[in-house]
Design an enzyme around this catalytic site. Structure first.
Site, PDB file in Angstrom:
ATOM      1  CG  ASP A 139      -2.046  -0.970   1.165  1.00  0.00           C
ATOM      2  OD1 ASP A 139      -2.047  -1.779   0.212  1.00  0.00           O
ATOM      3  OD2 ASP A 139      -2.911  -0.959   2.051  1.00  0.00           O
ATOM      4  NE  ARG A 273     -20.326  -8.387 -17.464  1.00  0.00           N
ATOM      5  CZ  ARG A 273     -21.527  -8.014 -17.873  1.00  0.00           C
ATOM      6  NH1 ARG A 273     -22.102  -6.937 -17.354  1.00  0.00           N
ATOM      7  NH2 ARG A 273     -22.166  -8.704 -18.799  1.00  0.00           N
ATOM      8  CD  GLN A 281      -4.109  -5.081  -6.132  1.00  0.00           C
ATOM      9  OE1 GLN A 281      -4.016  -3.864  -6.177  1.00  0.00           O
ATOM     10  NE2 GLN A 281      -5.121  -5.671  -5.542  1.00  0.00           N
TER      11      GLN A 281
HETATM   12  O1  F6P Z   1      -1.954  -3.735   3.986  1.00  0.00           O
HETATM   13  C1  F6P Z   1      -1.890  -4.367   2.785  1.00  0.00           C
HETATM   14  C2  F6P Z   1      -3.211  -4.954   2.396  1.00  0.00           C
HETATM   15  O2  F6P Z   1      -2.965  -5.503   1.145  1.00  0.00           O
HETATM   16  C3  F6P Z   1      -4.412  -3.989   2.378  1.00  0.00           C
HETATM   17  O3  F6P Z   1      -4.483  -3.215   1.222  1.00  0.00           O
HETATM   18  C4  F6P Z   1      -5.577  -4.917   2.520  1.00  0.00           C
HETATM   19  O4  F6P Z   1      -6.690  -4.270   3.049  1.00  0.00           O
HETATM   20  C5  F6P Z   1      -5.038  -5.945   3.448  1.00  0.00           C
HETATM   21  O5  F6P Z   1      -3.641  -5.996   3.246  1.00  0.00           O
HETATM   22  C6  F6P Z   1      -5.658  -7.299   3.259  1.00  0.00           C
HETATM   23  O6  F6P Z   1      -4.989  -8.212   4.045  1.00  0.00           O
HETATM   24  P1  F6P Z   1      -5.475  -9.696   4.400  1.00  0.00           P
HETATM   25  O7  F6P Z   1      -6.394 -10.150   3.320  1.00  0.00           O
HETATM   26  O8  F6P Z   1      -4.215 -10.471   4.440  1.00  0.00           O
HETATM   27  O9  F6P Z   1      -6.142  -9.610   5.713  1.00  0.00           O
END
Ligand code: F6P
Length: 355
Positions: A139, A273, A281
């Site tokens: 992020d 869609r 990512q």
């Molecule tokens: O902090 C990174 C991140 O990819 C956020 O964008 C996302 O909300 C979160 O991790 C999701 O993490 P998990 O699915 O591992 O709980």
């Protein structure tokens, strides 16, 4: 010297490069290294602590994930325990973790993580564990550093996805809404959206007005462009509204892409869609930038340990890697500055930011 390395929170491409950089730099100084498995679980008897020698870090720079495993549920200060009736409570197990750290004869800990894991590292430091932090998150929202590793790879993945959506969006004359990660900060959406020629980019820093989003789609229709690409951060929210959660108990974000797509379809009559890129990512081989940054961060963490700069976090301040207090980094999380030239560029080239 004997040092430990732990990786906590969501994984990010480049973690293995940090581990390799740190282990080889430590071995270079004649030090010993161990890896704490799955965040702090290895120090709580929930998992193991493994030796890390040159063999253990051979051929891992280009690999995604972390060879140590990770967890975002293992905070030793707020360890979640399930009760017999199925409910969860939290328990402070930090003393256990610290006792294990000393029993292993460890002199320092390299804690690789995002804001959550760095906060744990800071608390451990306050309780006497010598810690150096390494900022990690796709992020890109950790303060004190110009970039975290993992971000560049995530943006690359998102940009490639947006590129591929153009032809199908145009062929079907549809609106494609792409939801990307970005809990509090819109870096991934902004960078991939501009690079991938999106028409609308919605980020957490700019609450959006769906009417403005639809205006942009309609303007394109009038110009003979019968398709639009909308990139939305998972943490984006409408003006006066709140973020979209799929799991409120664990504050898991999700669903904003679908909501935006639904409203666009309703208000413009266009077929829409949604594509949620999600954990794609976080995966894959790190880009050259992330590999290099990871190796530099790992080696710098060892140099800072050698210099006794505990309680600090390695940070990229081009052209240097410097040490900033973890506390300072946590106090100023990194958000997209609204007066940045990247935001100005988006507006100048006609991208709607939904405001
Ligand atoms: O902090 C990174 C991140 O990819 C956020 O964008 C996302 O909300 C979160 O991790 C999701 O993490 P998990 O699915 O591992 O709980």
């Amino acid at each position: 010297m004997k040092i430990a390395i732990s990786t906590g929170g969501g994984d990010a491409p480049g973690l293995n490069a940090v581990i390799r950089g740190a282990v080889l730099a430590a071995i270079h100084r004649g030090w010993q290294c161990v890896g704490v498995r799955r965040g702090y679980a290895g120090l709580l008897g929930e998992d193991r602590v493994v030796p890390l020698d040159a063999n253990a870090v051979r051929g891992i720079t280009h690999l995604g994930g972390t060879i140590l495993g990770t967890s975002n549920r293992g905070d030793p200060f707020r360890f979640r325990v399930q009760q017999l009736d199925g409910t969860w409570t939290e328990r402070d197990r930090s003393d256990e973790a610290i006792a294990a750290f000393h029993a292993l004869g460890l002199d320092a800990l390299i804690a690789i993580g995002g804001d959550g894991s760095l906060r744990i590292a800071q608390q451990l430091q306050q309780k006497g564990v010598p810690v150096v932090g390494v900022p990690k998150t796709i992020d890109n929202d950790v303060g004190g550093t110009v970039a975290t590793f993992g971000f560049d790879t995530a943006v690359q993945t998102a940009t490639e996805a947006i590129d591929k959506l153009h032809s199908t969006a145009e062929s079907h004359e549809r609106v494609m809404v792409v939801e990307v990660m970005g809990r509090f900060a819109g870096w991934i959406a902004l960078h991939s959206g501009i690079a991938g020629s999106a028409d609308v980019i919605l980020i957490p820093e700019i609450p959006f007005d769906i009417a403005k989003v639809c205006d942009k789609v309609r303007r394109r229709e009038e110009e003979g462009r019968h398709f639009s690409i909308v990139v939305v951060s998972e943490g984006a929210a409408p003006k006066g509204g709140s973020v979209s959660l799929i799991d409120p108990e664990h504050q898991r974000l999700g669903g904003i892409g679908d909501k935006v797509a639904h409203l666009i379809a309703e208000m413009t009559g266009k077929e829409t869609r949604t594509l949620v890129l999600g954990h794609l990512q976080r995966g894959g081989s790190p880009t050259t930038f992330d590999r290099l940054l990871g190796l530099r961060f790992g080696a710098a963490a060892v140099r800072f340990i050698a210099e006794g700069r505990f309680g600090s976090m390695v940070a990229l301040r081009p052209p240097l890697i410097t040490a900033v207090p973890i506390e300072e980094a946590l106090a100023m999380p990194r958000r997209v500055p609204l007066d940045s030239d990247t935001i100005a560029t988006a507006r100048d080239i006609g991208i709607s930011l939904g405001d």
